[in-house]
Design a protein around this motif. Structure first.
Motif, PDB file in Angstrom:
ATOM      1  N   TYR A 227       6.336  -0.178  21.599  1.00  0.00           N
ATOM      2  CA  TYR A 227       7.371  -1.161  21.585  1.00  0.00           C
ATOM      3  C   TYR A 227       7.485  -2.589  22.482  1.00  0.00           C
ATOM      4  CZ  TYR A 227       9.801   2.330  18.467  1.00  0.00           C
ATOM      5  OH  TYR A 227      10.150   3.256  17.511  1.00  0.00           O
ATOM      6  N   ALA A 231       7.516  -5.939  20.737  1.00  0.00           N
ATOM      7  CA  ALA A 231       8.625  -7.043  20.742  1.00  0.00           C
ATOM      8  C   ALA A 231       7.958  -8.361  21.375  1.00  0.00           C
ATOM      9  CB  ALA A 231       9.334  -6.597  22.195  1.00  0.00           C
ATOM     10  N   TRP A 234       7.146  -9.887  18.025  1.00  0.00           N
ATOM     11  CA  TRP A 234       8.346 -10.761  17.591  1.00  0.00           C
ATOM     12  C   TRP A 234       8.647 -12.072  18.253  1.00  0.00           C
ATOM     13  CZ3 TRP A 234       8.927  -9.514  12.993  1.00  0.00           C
ATOM     14  CH2 TRP A 234       9.103  -8.435  12.473  1.00  0.00           C
ATOM     15  N   GLU A 239      11.433 -14.305  16.502  1.00  0.00           N
ATOM     16  CA  GLU A 239      12.389 -13.359  16.047  1.00  0.00           C
ATOM     17  C   GLU A 239      13.000 -12.763  17.195  1.00  0.00           C
ATOM     18  OE1 GLU A 239      13.157 -13.090  13.052  1.00  0.00           O
ATOM     19  OE2 GLU A 239      11.498 -13.737  11.550  1.00  0.00           O
ATOM     20  N   GLU A 241      16.156 -11.622  17.669  1.00  0.00           N
ATOM     21  CA  GLU A 241      16.789 -10.277  17.247  1.00  0.00           C
ATOM     22  C   GLU A 241      16.005  -8.963  17.423  1.00  0.00           C
ATOM     23  OE1 GLU A 241      20.184  -9.801  17.774  1.00  0.00           O
ATOM     24  OE2 GLU A 241      20.290 -11.829  18.365  1.00  0.00           O
ATOM     25  N   LYS A 242      15.056  -9.298  16.399  1.00  0.00           N
ATOM     26  CA  LYS A 242      14.042  -8.178  16.196  1.00  0.00           C
ATOM     27  C   LYS A 242      13.310  -7.759  17.606  1.00  0.00           C
ATOM     28  CE  LYS A 242      13.069  -8.956  11.408  1.00  0.00           C
ATOM     29  NZ  LYS A 242      12.027  -9.280  10.132  1.00  0.00           N
ATOM     30  N   GLU A 245      15.819  -5.556  19.599  1.00  0.00           N
ATOM     31  CA  GLU A 245      15.652  -4.426  19.043  1.00  0.00           C
ATOM     32  C   GLU A 245      14.657  -3.544  19.701  1.00  0.00           C
ATOM     33  OE1 GLU A 245      15.833  -4.510  14.869  1.00  0.00           O
ATOM     34  OE2 GLU A 245      17.617  -5.558  14.774  1.00  0.00           O
ATOM     35  N   SER A 246      13.417  -4.049  19.678  1.00  0.00           N
ATOM     36  CA  SER A 246      12.315  -3.507  19.990  1.00  0.00           C
ATOM     37  C   SER A 246      12.464  -2.905  21.616  1.00  0.00           C
ATOM     38  CB  SER A 246      10.969  -4.052  19.885  1.00  0.00           C
ATOM     39  OG  SER A 246      10.616  -4.188  18.462  1.00  0.00           O
TER      40      SER A 246
END
Length: 350
Positions: A227, A231, A234, A239, A241-242, A245-246
């Motif tokens: 993860y 991240a 991303w 990106e 926001e993504k 999330e990760s």
């Protein structure tokens, strides 16, 4: 794990201390693979406290290795180093080259974590030498293991073609032998290599494959690292926001296993995102959490006070297992350890 529990029950019925010690070692290893590091440490201590025969004593090196891996998983670096030192002494005293090979791989992993990439490469190279010199009758997993750890060090040193070559060799052996845990680690490393090349289209599917295997086998530390890698991909694509999330998934896993260093990395990356977005409230929260992690980890040189593990620097461990910048110790002359004041500054095995 069930086999280990059955083994312990049988050993108690037989009143066999050697078999009982072996059972607790297998239980420790099972928990290590499941990233339940506190239980691993507890079962290892049980092994070391048991009064057995010569056979039990011969297992102590393997017990210390498993304990070191658990402390590393908990980001308790001094205790990890102490355990690896003890495991190496057992290996040398018993001329156990297989154990020495495994300890060298674990030391490589530790120095990758502490960002001393020269040592991170030295130890798996030493493991590969042991395989070449003594490993004619050994399982190929020892060669695969050393090649994997060499690959990770090469990647950190930005020697990506060398990293890819070693990882391919390790993966080939892992596939031949059906070694799923090693396959997952290789897939993670392949993904990281592609990320370093900014080729996220190749990185993402390899992260997904690694995550699927690690979830299946219960490697939560590996999942956390996946993860974190995702991240970073991303972030390369802006990106945010993504990426967050990760990072949230990574933090949940890291908190669950007690890996403070992964938690530190989450806060560091999150801080950078909130800073770039001008989100001051979230930024302050991440800065506070980051500083708390730094204080808990005690990752700083006891001489100069600067941090350890935030960039590639040469480190040196003393026999007391305290770690310093090499350049700082060189200015210390023949004085004792600056932290615990033990007189000898002769470097230990590691």
């Amino acid at each position: 794990m069930q086999f280990a529990l059955d083994q312990i029950d049988t050993a108690r019925e037989m009143e066999d201390p050697d078999y009982l010690t072996e059972g607790y070692l297998n239980l420790a290893r099972s928990n290590e693979k499941l990233c339940d590091f506190q239980k691993t440490v507890s079962y290892c201590k049980t092994c070391l406290n048991m009064q057995g025969t010569t056979v039990s004593l011969q297992l102590n090196g393997q017990v210390c290795l498993s304990m070191g891996n658990a402390f590393l998983g908990l980001s308790v670096f001094q205790k990890a180093l102490e355990s690896y030192e003890k495991a190496l002494r057992y290996a040398h005293n018993n001329d156990d080259k297989m154990l020495e090979c495994r300890v060298c791989c674990s030391l490589g992993n530790m120095y990758v974590t502490l960002k001393d990439y020269e040592k991170a490469l030295f130890f798996p190279c030493k493991a590969a030498e042991l395989v070449n010199d003594y490993g004619k009758g050994w399982s190929l997993k020892y060669r695969a293991m050393s090649q994997y750890h060499m690959s990770v060090a090469y990647r950190k040193l930005e020697r990506l073609p060398d990293a890819m070559e070693c990882c391919e060799e390790s993966m080939k052996i892992a596939l031949q032998h059906g070694d799923r845990p090693l396959q997952a680690l290789c897939l993670l490393n392949f993904a990281d290599i592609h990320r370093c090349r900014h080729d996220v289209d190749k990185a993402f599917p390899r992260y997904e494959s690694a995550l699927a295997i690690m979830t299946e086998i219960g490697n939560r530390l590996g999942q956390t690292q996946v993860y974190l890698g995702v991240a970073k991909c991303w972030l390369l694509q802006k990106e945010f926001e993504k990426a967050l999330e990760s990072l949230q998934r990574a933090q949940e896993l890291a908190d669950g296993i007690g890996n403070k260093l992964c938690t530190l990395k989450v806060h560091c990356l999150s801080e950078g995102i909130y800073r770039s977005q001008g989100q001051q409230t979230e930024l302050r929260e991440q800065v506070v959490k980051f500083l708390q992690c730094v204080e808990e980890l005690e990752l700083y040189c006891g001489m100069c006070g600067e941090s350890i593990g935030d960039r590639d620097q040469k480190l040196q461990a003393l026999p007391c297992s305290h770690i310093f910048h090499l350049k700082c110790l060189q200015t210390n002359g023949t004085k004792g350890c600056p932290k615990c004041f033990k007189s000898s500054v002769k470097p230990g095995f590691v």
